[in-house]
Design an enzyme around this catalytic site. Sequence first.
Site, mmCIF file in Angstrom:
data_model
loop_
_atom_site.group_PDB
_atom_site.id
_atom_site.type_symbol
_atom_site.label_atom_id
_atom_site.label_comp_id
_atom_site.label_asym_id
_atom_site.label_seq_id
_atom_site.Cartn_x
_atom_site.Cartn_y
_atom_site.Cartn_z
ATOM 1 N N ASP A 91 0.862 -1.179 0.000
ATOM 2 C CA ASP A 91 0.000 0.000 0.000
ATOM 3 C C ASP A 91 0.904 1.236 0.000
ATOM 4 O O ASP A 91 2.124 1.121 0.101
ATOM 5 C CB ASP A 91 -0.964 -0.036 1.189
ATOM 6 C CG ASP A 91 -0.243 0.052 2.529
ATOM 7 O OD1 ASP A 91 0.992 0.181 2.544
ATOM 8 O OD2 ASP A 91 -0.921 -0.020 3.568
ATOM 9 N N ASP A 310 -7.875 -7.797 0.189
ATOM 10 C CA ASP A 310 -6.977 -8.081 1.305
ATOM 11 C C ASP A 310 -7.728 -7.733 2.582
ATOM 12 O O ASP A 310 -8.646 -6.917 2.557
ATOM 13 C CB ASP A 310 -5.713 -7.207 1.246
ATOM 14 C CG ASP A 310 -6.000 -5.781 1.669
ATOM 15 O OD1 ASP A 310 -6.561 -5.031 0.857
ATOM 16 O OD2 ASP A 310 -5.719 -5.422 2.831
ATOM 17 N N CYS A 348 -12.207 -29.102 6.524
ATOM 18 C CA CYS A 348 -10.990 -28.384 6.132
ATOM 19 C C CYS A 348 -9.823 -29.373 6.077
ATOM 20 O O CYS A 348 -9.655 -30.188 6.976
ATOM 21 C CB CYS A 348 -10.691 -27.273 7.135
ATOM 22 S SG CYS A 348 -9.144 -26.389 6.795
ATOM 23 N N CYS A 350 -6.614 -28.501 5.994
ATOM 24 C CA CYS A 350 -5.349 -27.854 6.345
ATOM 25 C C CYS A 350 -4.572 -28.678 7.367
ATOM 26 O O CYS A 350 -5.121 -29.559 8.014
ATOM 27 C CB CYS A 350 -5.579 -26.421 6.841
ATOM 28 S SG CYS A 350 -5.941 -26.255 8.596
ATOM 29 N N CYS A 353 -6.211 -28.807 10.910
ATOM 30 C CA CYS A 353 -7.414 -29.629 11.055
ATOM 31 C C CYS A 353 -7.116 -31.111 10.873
ATOM 32 O O CYS A 353 -7.812 -31.961 11.431
ATOM 33 C CB CYS A 353 -8.477 -29.162 10.062
ATOM 34 S SG CYS A 353 -9.084 -27.510 10.447
ATOM 35 N N HIS A 379 -4.911 -22.030 10.051
ATOM 36 C CA HIS A 379 -6.251 -22.488 9.669
ATOM 37 C C HIS A 379 -7.072 -21.362 9.040
ATOM 38 O O HIS A 379 -7.692 -21.565 7.993
ATOM 39 C CB HIS A 379 -7.043 -23.075 10.848
ATOM 40 C CG HIS A 379 -8.482 -23.213 10.483
ATOM 41 N ND1 HIS A 379 -8.957 -24.236 9.681
ATOM 42 C CD2 HIS A 379 -9.533 -22.369 10.683
ATOM 43 C CE1 HIS A 379 -10.244 -24.025 9.438
ATOM 44 N NE2 HIS A 379 -10.622 -22.905 10.034
#
Length: 404
Positions: A91, A310, A348, A350, A353, A379
Amino acid sequence: MSFEFQIESTSNRARAGRLITAHGEIETPVFMPVGTLASVKGVPQDTLEELGVQILLGNTYHLYLRPGVETVRKLGGLHGFMSWPRAILTDSGGFQVFSLNALRKVTEEGVTFRSHLDGGSHFLSPESAMAAQIGLGADIIMAFDECTEFPADRARAQASMEMTLRWSERSKKYFEEHKQEVPWSSCQLSALSHQQTQVPRFARNDKQEAARNDRNDQKEEGHATQALFGIVQGGMDLDLRKESALRTIEIGFPGYAIGGLSVGEPRNLTREVVEATLQHLPADKPRYLMGVGTPEEIVEYARLGVDMMDCVLPTRAARHGLLFTSEGRVSIKQARYAQDQGPLDPNCGCRVCRRYSRAYLRHLYASNEVLAQVLNTIHNLSFYLDTMRRVRHSIRLGEESRFF
Ligand SMILES: [Zn+2]
């Protein structure tokens, strides 16, 4: 050209496409995790790669204060400094300076502000914000804008919008005159080849590899530069938003952001302004909605035709024990999870998990273990990235309306 945008599928207003940068290709719509100080708090870069993060966001204001632009530039720009081979967006610092409020003074020339670290006085102008972002060396950088506060009356929103338009022109002028100074341009080739031996490549197919080699050739010719995006302001006034969009397009940028939202306005107003502004942005350029939102909101904005988003929410919420799952929000601190052997989110895949129970995550959080922040952040990021992956898939199948 070191920056391109291709739309590959559309479904109603939603678009799926590809951003091509000097540091890899990005499938859109994309969610960009926030790495304020060249770090996504608690998550190492190899884990971000494994999660499929395609592009990270860095905050110019924070990096400008610490460790300083010159330090980052000498160390090869953000890519070399933080060992991140994929794309980065910074930014302009405008929004962060805006949020300092009492510590800032805005004039036509720029913004004088006091550092939140040591109270030291600093000055950011469109020119110095561009110089800082060129030194940091992100792939996509943002024009210096004034974020209009909420609420603001029409006269104030208009004056602020006019200031942003003048600053956009100055940003573009400075960028065009100095864009070859980016740390990975031709004049920094030796640093670049050093960096490439240090930084692991991520998996690519042959076509992508060929494209990358082409871009490396362009770098050697000194053509690889950053892409500077313009920012539409105008407060919550739809006519001003239209005017800001049209006049920013007239200045001409390879991509356009919608700024000045998530500043305290009600959520339905955010959506109204986004929807109205999108109508006036060119269909063939990427559209970046800054600083939003919840998982439901990012899906909704992708449906409306936003390509890039974002938000600090998934990472910040994770550090406070608030987890997003396919079954709704989970506040992991609650005693009800103390004996819960199930995974955080049964849907999930991931690494958190797959391995840990809710009981263990609750224990880590209650004990204030550093690992709680790490696992919770992994996560939540995974949940956001998976959500966008499914959105992209739905758009490509032409089933966007079914997904939403
Ligand atoms: Zn998970």
